[in-house]
Scaffold this active site. Sequence first.
Site, PDB file in Angstrom:
ATOM      1  N   LEU A  43      -8.365   1.503   4.085  1.00  0.00           N
ATOM      2  CA  LEU A  43      -7.047   0.987   3.729  1.00  0.00           C
ATOM      3  C   LEU A  43      -6.257   0.864   5.021  1.00  0.00           C
ATOM      4  CD1 LEU A  43      -5.815   3.015   0.583  1.00  0.00           C
ATOM      5  CD2 LEU A  43      -6.635   0.661   0.634  1.00  0.00           C
ATOM      6  N   ASP A  44      -5.451  -0.180   5.147  1.00  0.00           N
ATOM      7  CA  ASP A  44      -4.592  -0.294   6.320  1.00  0.00           C
ATOM      8  C   ASP A  44      -3.666   0.918   6.398  1.00  0.00           C
ATOM      9  OD1 ASP A  44      -5.702  -2.728   6.876  1.00  0.00           O
ATOM     10  OD2 ASP A  44      -4.038  -3.904   6.060  1.00  0.00           O
ATOM     11  N   ARG A  45      -3.236   1.214   7.598  1.00  0.00           N
ATOM     12  CA  ARG A  45      -2.373   2.382   7.818  1.00  0.00           C
ATOM     13  C   ARG A  45      -1.109   2.330   6.960  1.00  0.00           C
ATOM     14  NH1 ARG A  45      -0.379   4.549  13.776  1.00  0.00           N
ATOM     15  NH2 ARG A  45       0.708   6.423  13.055  1.00  0.00           N
TER      16      ARG A  45
ATOM     17  N   THR B 194      -0.670   0.729   4.171  1.00  0.00           N
ATOM     18  CA  THR B 194      -0.944   0.554   2.737  1.00  0.00           C
ATOM     19  C   THR B 194      -1.126   1.920   2.085  1.00  0.00           C
ATOM     20  OG1 THR B 194      -2.061  -1.546   3.166  1.00  0.00           O
ATOM     21  CG2 THR B 194      -2.497  -0.497   1.052  1.00  0.00           C
TER      22      THR B 194
ATOM     23  N   ARG C  96      -2.954  -9.431   2.968  1.00  0.00           N
ATOM     24  CA  ARG C  96      -1.800  -9.730   3.827  1.00  0.00           C
ATOM     25  C   ARG C  96      -1.856 -11.163   4.355  1.00  0.00           C
ATOM     26  NH1 ARG C  96      -1.883  -4.600   7.830  1.00  0.00           N
ATOM     27  NH2 ARG C  96       0.036  -5.544   8.628  1.00  0.00           N
TER      28      ARG C  96
END
Length: 317
Positions: A143-145, A147, A245
Amino acid sequence: MRKTVIVQDSPPSVRLVQVGTEQAGQRIDNFLLRLCKGVPKSHIYKAIRSGEVRVNKGRTSADYRVEEGDTVRIPPIRLPRADEPRPVPPASFPVIYEDDAMLVINKPAGVAVHGGSGVSFGVIEQLRAARPQAPFLELAHRLDRETSGLLIIAKKRKALVALHDMMREGGGRKHYQALVVGDWVNDRQHIRLPLLKWLTAAGERRVRVDAQGKAAHTIITMQKRYGRYSLVGAELRTGRTHQIRVHLASSGHPIVGDDKYGSDEVRAHFARLGLERMFLHAGRLELPHPLSGEPLRLEAPLPPACLKILDYLEQHS
């Protein structure tokens, strides 16, 4: 089950370590990072490149995957003393689901899933520090930081392999919620735009829509309109970096708070309202259990900061 065996251990001398069942299949760099806790990654990679790290008496590369029974030569690398404080602070995270095979947590925004790219540690390192008795903890996906939401950690290699296979073949469903700029028109829309990774002049990773990129598929569903903003659902059918995104931004509806593909003005506006993060949340997972095949439906509610913003928009839209 075969366990890792340290044949010789007299730091700071050379160590010979035999790979066990649970370690088989790991990349050699990750295998060494687990054994050499606290040693900077740069030292590990330098030792591999220089040939000081050897597998079965031969040179190796950082992407080699160790096999059960391999003998790994680890050169003298400074390890923290037993009385030194842990370099990674242990942390616990809200547990959504856990059994012998896997752990699913609700990751907060602002926390990286692993160390690297200027981050010394992330969720996986903190979980390992908090659970030193756990023989195996590995990320099943990313997961992105910025998110928040559901993150799967495998507790057995067999489960990790099954989860990787499942995601690569499109098994299971990952559902997100995002607040986007603009009035999203369609109730349900498929976005199929190929994505290509690239680096900025400053060395930062970015992704753009490009015909030379990898196929990517996101399904967007309309959930609620708030005047100039819309709450949408996003289902991943592929798992490319920054996929949701970039797909949303390329469709003219960047995610609120996105510092890479969104508007600085919008981000500053919502920061003044108390939202100092990107409004993207991994809220639901639907997948068969990696070992038993039992269907699982796991959910994590929107964080309070996101709910507060929706309440504000409800009153002011």
